[in-house]
Design a protein around this motif. Structure first.
Motif, PDB file in Angstrom:
ATOM      1  N   VAL A  75       3.558  15.558 -42.763  1.00 38.08           N
ATOM      2  CA  VAL A  75       3.585  15.410 -41.179  1.00 38.08           C
ATOM      3  C   VAL A  75       4.075  14.298 -41.055  1.00 38.08           C
ATOM      4  N   PHE A  76       5.202  14.461 -39.815  1.00 36.26           N
ATOM      5  CA  PHE A  76       5.997  13.697 -39.187  1.00 36.26           C
ATOM      6  C   PHE A  76       5.611  12.775 -38.223  1.00 36.26           C
ATOM      7  N   VAL A  77       5.466  11.208 -37.735  1.00 39.71           N
ATOM      8  CA  VAL A  77       4.694  10.787 -36.696  1.00 39.71           C
ATOM      9  C   VAL A  77       6.034  10.319 -35.490  1.00 39.71           C
ATOM     10  N   THR A  78       5.458  10.655 -34.214  1.00 36.27           N
ATOM     11  CA  THR A  78       6.448   9.707 -33.155  1.00 36.27           C
ATOM     12  C   THR A  78       6.597   8.234 -33.528  1.00 36.27           C
ATOM     13  N   LYS A  79       7.729   8.100 -33.093  1.00 39.34           N
ATOM     14  CA  LYS A  79       7.680   6.640 -32.976  1.00 39.34           C
ATOM     15  C   LYS A  79       6.695   5.981 -31.973  1.00 39.34           C
ATOM     16  N   TYR A  80       6.097   4.965 -32.444  1.00 40.42           N
ATOM     17  CA  TYR A  80       4.704   4.586 -31.977  1.00 40.42           C
ATOM     18  C   TYR A  80       3.876   4.947 -31.489  1.00 40.42           C
ATOM     19  N   ARG A  81       3.544   6.467 -32.173  1.00 40.84           N
ATOM     20  CA  ARG A  81       2.649   7.434 -31.785  1.00 40.84           C
ATOM     21  C   ARG A  81       3.098   8.024 -30.236  1.00 40.84           C
ATOM     22  N   TRP A 107      11.102   9.805 -34.403  1.00 38.29           N
ATOM     23  CA  TRP A 107      10.372   9.529 -35.457  1.00 38.29           C
ATOM     24  C   TRP A 107       9.530   8.361 -35.644  1.00 38.29           C
ATOM     25  N   SER A 108       8.796   8.048 -36.446  1.00 39.41           N
ATOM     26  CA  SER A 108       8.825   6.910 -37.571  1.00 39.41           C
ATOM     27  C   SER A 108       9.557   7.097 -38.553  1.00 39.41           C
ATOM     28  N   PRO A 109      10.045   6.149 -39.116  1.00 39.73           N
ATOM     29  CA  PRO A 109      10.773   6.041 -40.234  1.00 39.73           C
ATOM     30  C   PRO A 109       9.504   6.636 -41.698  1.00 39.73           C
ATOM     31  N   SER A 110       8.226   6.911 -41.510  1.00 34.43           N
ATOM     32  CA  SER A 110       7.678   6.862 -42.367  1.00 34.43           C
ATOM     33  C   SER A 110       7.256   8.344 -42.303  1.00 34.43           C
ATOM     34  N   TYR A 111       6.547   9.441 -43.814  1.00 33.03           N
ATOM     35  CA  TYR A 111       6.382  10.401 -43.251  1.00 33.03           C
ATOM     36  C   TYR A 111       5.346  10.785 -44.059  1.00 33.03           C
ATOM     37  N   PHE A 112       4.390  12.002 -44.243  1.00 29.33           N
ATOM     38  CA  PHE A 112       3.211  11.918 -45.093  1.00 29.33           C
ATOM     39  C   PHE A 112       3.773  13.612 -45.948  1.00 29.33           C
ATOM     40  N   VAL A 113       3.721  13.750 -46.952  1.00 26.10           N
ATOM     41  CA  VAL A 113       4.028  14.391 -48.062  1.00 26.10           C
ATOM     42  C   VAL A 113       2.548  14.539 -49.144  1.00 26.10           C
ATOM     43  N   ALA A 114       1.934  15.579 -48.914  1.00 22.85           N
ATOM     44  CA  ALA A 114       1.214  15.926 -49.901  1.00 22.85           C
ATOM     45  C   ALA A 114       1.643  17.168 -51.126  1.00 22.85           C
ATOM     46  N   SER A 115       1.720  17.107 -52.004  1.00 24.42           N
ATOM     47  CA  SER A 115       1.733  18.689 -52.984  1.00 24.42           C
ATOM     48  C   SER A 115       0.614  19.782 -52.852  1.00 24.42           C
ATOM     49  N   CYS A 116       1.102  20.893 -52.522  1.00 24.23           N
ATOM     50  CA  CYS A 116       0.043  21.799 -52.401  1.00 24.23           C
ATOM     51  C   CYS A 116      -0.384  22.518 -53.541  1.00 24.23           C
ATOM     52  N   GLY A 117       0.002  22.633 -55.110  1.00 23.60           N
ATOM     53  CA  GLY A 117      -0.259  23.040 -55.521  1.00 23.60           C
ATOM     54  C   GLY A 117      -1.392  23.536 -55.837  1.00 23.60           C
ATOM     55  N   GLY A 118      -2.329  22.785 -55.628  1.00 24.62           N
ATOM     56  CA  GLY A 118      -3.852  23.022 -56.335  1.00 24.62           C
ATOM     57  C   GLY A 118      -5.301  24.020 -55.225  1.00 24.62           C
TER      58      GLY A 118
END
Length: 143
Positions: free
Chosen positions: A18-24, A105-116
């Motif tokens: 998930v990428f979020v725009t700068k200042y949403r 983009w905001s400098p952060s991002y969300f990542v989740a493994s989809c193994g399960g």
């Protein structure tokens, strides 16, 4: 998913990003997300990865990516964000003025493994992002 390399089998990894725009900021239209999908797919291809699904709302995007274990995920993400910001500015000049100081983009991002989770469930979740969009936020500084 497995990838054959000669007589060796390498299992692919799956990530929900998930990428979020700068200042949403509400920058991304449905057309912009369509363009981003093509840009993300090209960048993934350059890394030997595959963009399985992409969708989002006005202030963020969700991606489901399959990538080989030889790819460093942080490098893939940096490339996805950098290339998409530059190319979207070129292809959609009407929204480049809405970037905050030229940054999408905001400098952060969300990542989740989809193994399960089954990939079909994650892909459906990503696909439905624009359909389940929340109502626009009210103007002003309040919460």
């Amino acid at each position: 998913m497995e990838i054959r390399k000669g007589r060796h089998v390498v299992y692919a990894l799956h990530a929900h990003l998930v990428f979020v725009t700068k200042y949403r900021r509400d920058v991304l239209s449905a057309l912009a997300i369509r363009d981003l999908t093509a840009i993300f797919a090209k960048v993934c291809g350059d890394f030997g990865a595959e963009l399985v699904e992409c969708s989002g709302e006005d202030d963020h995007v969700h991606l489901l990516v399959t990538y080989p274990p030889t790819v460093t995920l942080s490098k893939l993400v940096n490339s996805l964000k950098g290339v998409s910001s530059r190319r979207l500015r070129d292809t959609r000049p009407e929204i480049s003025g809405r970037y905050h100081q030229g940054i999408l983009w905001s400098p952060s991002y969300f990542v989740a493994s989809c193994g399960g989770a089954p990939l079909s469930v994650v892909a459906q979740y990503v696909r439905q992002q624009r359909e389940n969009a929340r109502p626009p936020r009210p103007e002003g500084r309040g919460f």
